[in-house]
Every structure is written in structure tokens, then in C-alpha cells.
Design an enzyme around this catalytic site. Structure first.
Site, PDB file in Angstrom:
ATOM      1  CD  GLU A   1      -2.235   2.166   1.716  1.00  0.00           C
ATOM      2  OE1 GLU A   1      -2.310   3.427   1.412  1.00  0.00           O
ATOM      3  OE2 GLU A   1      -0.833   2.440   2.205  1.00  0.00           O
TER       4      GLU A   1
ATOM      5  CB  CYS B   1      -0.553   6.985   2.047  1.00  0.00           C
ATOM      6  SG  CYS B   1      -2.184   5.848   3.413  1.00  0.00           S
TER       7      CYS B   1
END
Length: 817
Positions: free
Chosen positions: A320, A354
Site C-alpha cells: 500500500e 497516504c
């Protein structure tokens, strides 16, 4: 009261909270406690009310107990602390003169040793019962909540997190542990039986893989450190935990907590240190069975290359990474909500998520106003000591991040990119010496001016014209990033058009940084008090309180039923024999997606057709299959229903109005406080029509309160009515073998005799229809209060099977007369 001499002084001074706790009360039956809100039965994580002085005082005492602690971390292999290696010091990112602790970094030799220890314990751990492994995770969650003070201190002092972010991270870590425990019990305990088309028995079961290397980031050093480790452990894998070098202290304490919860010390090894030192030793080993990584896209590519270069079996890499996350705001959006969400997503956590917002697209008609409001909101943000409740934004993590952001701002200045805002942080001078980088907002002409993710409190604004929207979406897709995407719009067709075209892993409406979990009952409902009063013809305010309660309860049950019966479901429509029409209508719309289409001619096997060989008309709930010409068999797997209750048609609002009206009429004869009678009047509002054959099929309709079956002959004349009622509440078990009756069948001839046998049992009507001739029968189920109908239509000789849960379950071969 203070002027009333008859009231004793002790009564005036009594603590109202203590007095309230002595009252006897009954909790609302439909409002779960915060710890019980999850429908799957797992316990919700405990939060902290930062606006409550007593809660914050208790938390402050727990955290301050660790103020003088100098933390230490080192590699842990086989349960032994390795007291050797390169030593580096850790300082508070908000106060560089404050030492937090020391870390002994692991060496490549330590990495290889840890892999061997984890490999040798894999067989024993993978054969440990799932229940035992899941229980360990749940104990870890409980220990984490109990010992929250230590982790608050570390998250703030080592990670630079503000109090609200520390609260959220601990909760997320606890939820990870309990979620994976629940999931393991659900999916790993017993094999899953699959269909056996030829009569064979097929089962799906999961096996542990081996040693997993879990590499975690510094921006979520507890939650995303524990999450992948928990998932790997509960599935029977052993783990090498490699934390980010910036946040190894909190990771070390998390590993110790897992040991305390019951994780064997040889099943989980801990190797802190720099990635460039440990990476090759960990990733190129022939003994690892998988890698889980969270971090930058660049690092993920390097890991992928190293793992692929092993030249052995292909192992999973779960990565990720970052994103140039965009939000599109059109002219229908609420500017106050837009500004609040942009501030939260772009600048909270110092933009070090993120999922943080990087690019804000504003439709030109609202751009000036939105930018003006946004700049005003940024001016109110306060940077500073993350231990203070008044601090909105803390420091960035380290010197490298600070230098990167400073260099980027200078690069934009040299390119003459318009700077809309640079937050004033002059008030920090002389107070804090840390890595404080002020929020920046730049205005760009195009997203193509961004070549990489900028990980920090930097936002880019782009104005757009509505005719340019589709081209702009293509530009966003071309950046190569597709992590998250947000839309602020109140026009459903615009939302649909955008989500159909954009490529992103997560779509968020109205809130760009978080997947929101409902923590409390809703405060707004599909109908308003004004609408209800207008519907009922009430012109005074004397019963507003009662009406508000009725609206709340009716809306709660509407929400319950919608989730039960109109949620997304998967269906298989099939037909064999005869010519297959090119255009096929799919029942139980609206169509969400067509999963697969397969066709065959004569005795040939079914083949999957490409998406170019068929088209979907969502408006008509139909599929045009060009490959069906000349075919004699077809199978269509599709999803239908509503993925989001907000997508339900407006008729639901009218249904709730009817329910409110009935409840209001019964207000004098019922116990209004509990409003339990609404359960009895609320019923399904879907109509199903089926054409049955004469072989005596059995139909099961679940969740039905009021049934009426209408029997028609081949001339569509009504020949009989079957009616029955479900008298108990939705939560009751109901009466078994409720009598049913058939009326109006005298016109049937002997050849058209109808025998219907049925009973109500477990909230379902099970009925068998035995037809003496090929009489067409139309079955209808509806509730009189709410006649929102959905017609399946004429299915011809198609067979339709529901393969996921829902309201109507049937499997009939329908035939035309």
C-alpha cells in the site's frame, strides 16, 4: 431555587451527574452502546472525549507517568533482546533538544537469524487452533486499551502526533486486532463448501504460507505496524517485523505487548534498522513466503524487484503506497463542508497520510468563494507542541521530510507557480525548535504539473470548467496514482459519471480522508418535521416532540429494512433451449454490474464473452448480448440492488410519511415512549410477480408481514385471493401454522382446481401450489401502507437464482401459457 429558603443548601450543591446515575431508566432498544455498534458482534474500540475535562485529566495522568522515561529498543530474536549493533538516538520532532530514547539497529546477520527462527516455528504455529490464535489478538487489543498511556506518550513524543491523531491511531490498532480475530473465526475455522455441478463435493479452505516480512511506515507506527502482523499471525504465519527507523520505539513496545498477550516469542521476531541495510537480507531469502509493505511507491518498486529476483517460487507482495489524491468540487457542493473536509484531509496529521488530499479541483463558478473561505480557515490553524489540545498540526517526522518540503516550496517559487497561502507560524519563534513546516497552497493550471507525491501539508488547487470535466478526469488517471479519490457534489448523475471514469482504489463522497464509521444514531432523517406536519395538516407546535420521536423511530426501521432487503445482491439468470433473444431484461434492478456473460450453441460448452460482445442498459435493467444470436444457452451473473441507502428512490420518503401518519393516529392508545407499535406497522414494500409451472414448486418469501396472493386464469381474470397476516413484531418469532384462506374460487372448473397448502413459520410463508391445469398464477406480496412496487416482469422460460442473501428466495422454471 437559590432564592427559595425552603430548599436545603445540600440539595442546591448536589452533583447533578451523581443524581442522574441514581435514576432508573431503560435504554433505547434501537440505539446500541458505542462498544456494541458493530453488527458482526465484535467490540468497538474505546475513544476519548477530548472536550471533557475529567477524561482529559485522567488521560494526562496516564501519559505523564512516562514523561521521564528514556525508551530503548533493540532486535528481538527468539524472545531474546539483542544488545549489540549500531546505536542511534531518537528526539522529539517538536523539540529537538528532548531525547525520547535509543535504538540498537539490527544487522543483516540478525535478519537472517530471525528468518531461521521464524521458519523453524512455522509448523507448530500453523497447527495452533484458529480459536487460540484469535483469542491472542483479542487479549492484545484489551491490553492495548488498558495500557494506552504508554502508547499515547510514544505516539506523541516519537511520532509527533497531536492528541486527536494519537486517539484515532490507538483505536485503529485495537480495531485491527479485533477485526482480524473475528474474520479468522468466520473464514478459517471450517472449510467453505462450493457447488458441485457434477455431483462432486468441492471445498475451499485456507492454508498458512510460512514466514512473512512485515515492513511498516512511520506515519502510522502503531496501527499499520500491528495490522499486517495481526493478519499474518492469526492466519498461522510467522512474522519478521521491520518497523520504520523513525518510529522503532513504539514498535518495540507493541511487540512486547503481543508477547504478553500470548504470541510465542519464536513466532514473531523484531528487527529495527535502516531499510538499505536490512532489505536485501530479508527480501532475497529463499525462506520467506510473503511480504507486506506500507510506504512510498519508489520503495515498493525496489522491494518488488528484489523479491522477483529471488529466482524461486513467486510469493505475494502486498503493498500500500502513496497517491496524488484528488477531490473534485462542483458548483452544487456546500462550501462550508468542502472547506472543513479539505482542511482535515490536506493538513491534519501535517499532511503525512497516504490518503491526504493533494489536489483540489474547483469548478470555476465557485472557485473564488471557496478559495477565500479556505485561506481564512488555514489562517486559524495552529502549529505547535502536539501535547497541547490547542494544537491543530504537529511537526513533520524528521529533517529529511522537512528538507524535502522546503526544497519543494523553493522549486515551486522558481517555476513561478502561484502561491495562494503560506500559513504564518512566526509565533513559534523562540518557543519550539522542531520540524514545523507551515501549510502551503499552490494554484496550478493542470495536474500534469505534478510529477510526484509531496508528502506533507501542501495542497494544490486547480480551477476547471464544467465542459472540461471528462478530459480532466483522464489527466488525473494519467498521473499513475490511484489510491483515493473524493467528490463533493449534490448531483447524483455527476457523481455517477465521475466514478465511472476515474480509476482509484477508494472513492469517498463528502469526506476525502476517511472511511467514516457510524458512531451514533443519525441526527437527520429522510423526512423533516416540516414535511411531516404538512403531510398531516398540523399547524401548531404542541406535538413537535412526539412527531420528532416518531420520525426517528420510523427512519431507524426504514434503514433496517433497506439494509436487509434492498442491498446489493448477486443473481444468476440462465436459459437453455430455444432461441435466445438478443435483449434480455434482468429482474431485481437497478443493475450494479454485470459480472460475466456466457453463451453456447447446441451441445457446446458455455464460453465467456468479452465486454465488447454485450452492452448494459442500466436505465432499462437490460443487457443486449450480441453474441446471443444463434445461441441456445446463456448464463448472466450480475449484481443488482442499492449499494448505498442514499441511492434508494424517493418513494421511501413517502413510505415513511405513511408510517408516521399511522403511528400518529395510534398515539393515544399506545405506549408512546417506546413506540414499539411502529415495528408492527413497518413491513416490506416490494412486490414480486412470478409465473409458475404446474409441477408444484415451493416459494419462500422471507421477512413478510402481510401477504395477499392473487390467482388468475389464462384470461387474466381474478379467480382467487389468499391472504394472511404476520401479527407479531419484526423481532418476534411469530405464530406457526397461521391459518390461510382462499376466497373467490367458485368460478374454477374441476380442470382448473387450485389447492394451496401453506403455513407461516420463522417469519416466512412456505406455500405449495398444486395446479390442476396450466393455469397462469400471479403471485403478489405487498404491504398496504407502502405500495412501492418493483415488477420482475415476464421472465419467459428463464431461470433466476439468488446466490447471495436478500428478501426473496426462489428457484422456479417459469413458463408462458
Amino acid at each position: 431555587m437559590i432564592n427559595d429558603a425552603d430548599i436545603p443548601a445540600e440539595c442546591l450543591c448536589a452533583d447533578p451527574l451523581e443524581r442522574a446515575t441514581s435514576f432508573e431508566y431503560a435504554p433505547h432498544p434501537c440505539i446500541p452502546l458505542p462498544s456494541e455498534m458493530f453488527p458482526d458482534g465484535r467490540i468497538n474500540s474505546a475513544g476519548v472525549n477530548t472536550s471533557d475535562s475529567l477524561s482529559m485529566l485522567a488521560l494526562s495522568e496516564e501519559v505523564s507517568a512516562f514523561d521521564d522515561t528514556c525508551w530503548k529498543a533493540c532486535p528481538i530474536i527468539g524472545g531474546q533482546d539483542i544488545e549489540e549493533g549500531e546505536l542511534y538516538e531518537v528526539f522529539f520532532p517538536a523539540s529537538l533538544s528532548t531525547k525520547v530514547g535509543e535504538v540498537l539497529a539490527a544487522t543483516p546477520e540478525h535478519a537472517l537469524q530471525s528468518i531461521e527462527v521464524a521458519r523453524s516455528s512455522f509448523y507448530r504455529w500453523s497447527n495452533t487452533p484458529v480459536e487460540e490464535r484469535a483469542a491472542i489478538l483479542e487479549r492484545a487489543a484489551d491490553l492495548l486499551e488498558k495500557g494506552r498511556g504508554k502508547f499515547f506518550s510514544l505516539l506523541i513524543r516519537e511520532g509527533g502526533k497531536v492528541i486527536s491523531d494519537a486517539v484515532a491511531e490507538i483505536r485503529e490498532a485495537v480495531d485491527f486486532l479485533r477485526y482480524y480475530a473475528m474474520l479468522a473465526r468466520d473464514q478459517l475455522t471450517n472449510p467453505i463448501k462450493l457447488p458441485g455441478p457434477a455431483g462432486e463435493e468441492n471445498y475451499l479452505y485456507f492454508e498458512s504460507r510460512g514466514v512473512f516480512v512485515c515492513i511498516s511506515p512511520w506515519n502510522f507506527p502503531l496501527a499499520i505496524f500491528l495490522g499486517p502482523i495481526a493478519a499474518a499471525l492469526v492466519t498461522g504465519n510467522t512474522v519478521i517485523a521491520k518497523p520504520a527507523e523513525q518510529t522503532s520505539l513504539v514498535a518495540y513496545e507493541a511487540v512486547k505487548l503481543l508477547y504478553e498477550a500470548g504470541v510465542p516469542t519464536d513466532v514473531l521476531c523484531f528487527v529495527p534498522g535502516r531499510g538499505e541495510v536490512l532489505g536485501n537480507a530479508l527480501l532475497s531469502s529463499a525462506s520467506i513466503a510473503g511480504v507486506v509493505f506500507t510506504g512510498s511507491t519508489e520503495t515498493a518498486n525496489i522491494i518488488n524487484q528484489v523479491v522477483a529476483g529471488r529466482g524461486r517460487d513467486i510469493i505475494p507482495l502486498i503493498a500500500e503506497t502513496g497517491g496524488i489524491n484528488a477531490m473534485i468540487v462542483d458548483s452544487s457542493a456546500l462550501p462550508e463542508q468542502v472547506v472543513e473536509d479539505v482542511i482535515t484531509s490536506a493538513f491534519k496529521s501535517a499532511g503525512q497520510r497516504c490518503s491526504s488530499l493533494r489536489v483540489l479541483f474547483l469548478q470555476e463558478e465557485v472557485a473564488d468563494k471557496t478559495i477565500e473561505m479556505l485561506l481564512g480557515a488555514v489562517a486559524e490553524l495552529r502549529l505547535g507542541n502536539p501535547m497541547a489540545l490547542s494544537t491543530d498540526i504537529g511537526p513533520v517526522i524528521d529533517q529529511q521530510s522537512f528538507d524535502m518540503l522546503t526544497s519543494y516550496a523553493e522549486e515551486m517559487r522558481k517555476k513561478k507557480i502561484k502561491l495562494l497561502c503560506r500559513a504564518d507560524i512566526s509565533y513559534l519563534s523562540g518557543e519550539e525548535e522542531g520540524y514545523f513546516f507551515p501549510p502551503h497552497i499552490f494554484e496550478l493550471e493542470s495536474v500534469s504539473q505534478l510529477s510526484r507525491e509531496v508528502f506533507g501539508p501542501v495542497l494544490h488547487v486547480i480551477r476547471y470548467k464544467k465542459p472540461d470535466l471528462l478530459g480532466m478526469l483522464d489527466d488525473i488517471n494519467s498521473t499513475g496514482y490511484g489510491l483515493t479519490f473524493a467528490i463533493q457534489s449534490r448531483i447524483q448523475s455527476s457523481i455517477d459519471d465521475i466514478t465511472d471514469r476515474i480509476g482509484a482504489g477508494a472513492y469517498m463522497l463528502a469526506n476525502p480522508a476517511f472511511h467514516v464509521v457510524r458512531k451514533a444514531p443519525p441526527t437527520s432523517f429522510p423526512v423533516t418535521l416540516t414535511e411531516v406536519k404538512s403531510f398531516l395538516g398540523i399547524n401548531n407546535n404542541s406535538e413537535d416532540g412526539l412527531l420528532t420521536n416518531i420520525i426517528s423511530m420510523s427512519s431507524e426501521y426504514a434503514q433496517w429494512y433497506i439494509e436487509q432487503s434492498l442491498s446489493r445482491q448477486t443473481w444468476v439468470l440462465s436459459r437453455s433451449g430455444g432461441n435466445i433473444p438478443k435483449k434480455i431484461f434482468l429482474p431485481f434492478g437497478p443493475i450494479v454490474s454485470v459480472v460475466s456473460v456466457r453463451v453456447a450453441t447446441q451441445n457446446a460448452a458455455l464460453r465467456t464473452v468479452t465486454k465488447k460482445e454485450y452492452s448494459v442498459d442500466s436505465l432499462q435493467s437490460s443487457v443486449v448480448v450480441y453474441a446471443a444470436i444463434g445461441a441456445t444457452k446463456i448464463e448472466i451473473v450480475y449484481e443488482a440492488g442499492y449499494a448505498d441507502t442514499r441511492d434508494i428512490p424517493t418513494q421511501i420518503k413517502h413510505g415513511i410519511l405513511h408510517h408516521v401518519a399511522v403511528a400518529y393516529k395510534k398515539r393515544d392508545s399506545m405506549t408512546v415512549e417506546h413506540l414499539a407499535f411502529i415495528k408492527e406497522i413497518y413491513a416490506p414494500f416490494r412486490e414480486v410477480r412470478l409465473v409458475l409451472n404446474d409441477s408444484g414448486d415451493c416459494v419462500t418469501l422471507s421477512g413478510i408481514q402481510n401477504i395477499r396472493l392473487t390467482l388468475r386464469n389464462k384470461n387474466s381474470e381474478v379467480k382467487g385471493v389468499l391472504s394472511g397476516g404476520w401479527k407479531n413484531s419484526l423481532n418476534g418469532t411469530g405464530d406457526k401454522n397461521v391459518a390461510v384462506r382462499i376466497t373467490g374460487i367458485a368460478e374454477h372448473s374441476a380442470a382448473e382446481s387450485v389447492l394451496l397448502e401453506g403455513s407461516f413459520e420463522n417469519r416466512a410463508l412456505n406455500c405449495t401450489l398444486l395446479l390442476g391445469s396450466r393455469t397462469k398464477v400471479t403471485m403478489k406480496c405487498f404491504v398496504e401502507l407502502y405500495e412501492w412496487y418493483y415488477e420482475v416482469g415476464n421472465l419467459g422460460s428463464f431461470n433466476v437464482v439468488l446466490i447471495s442473501s436478500g428478501l426473496v428466495h426462489y428457484n422456479q422454471n417459469a413458463k408462458d401459457d
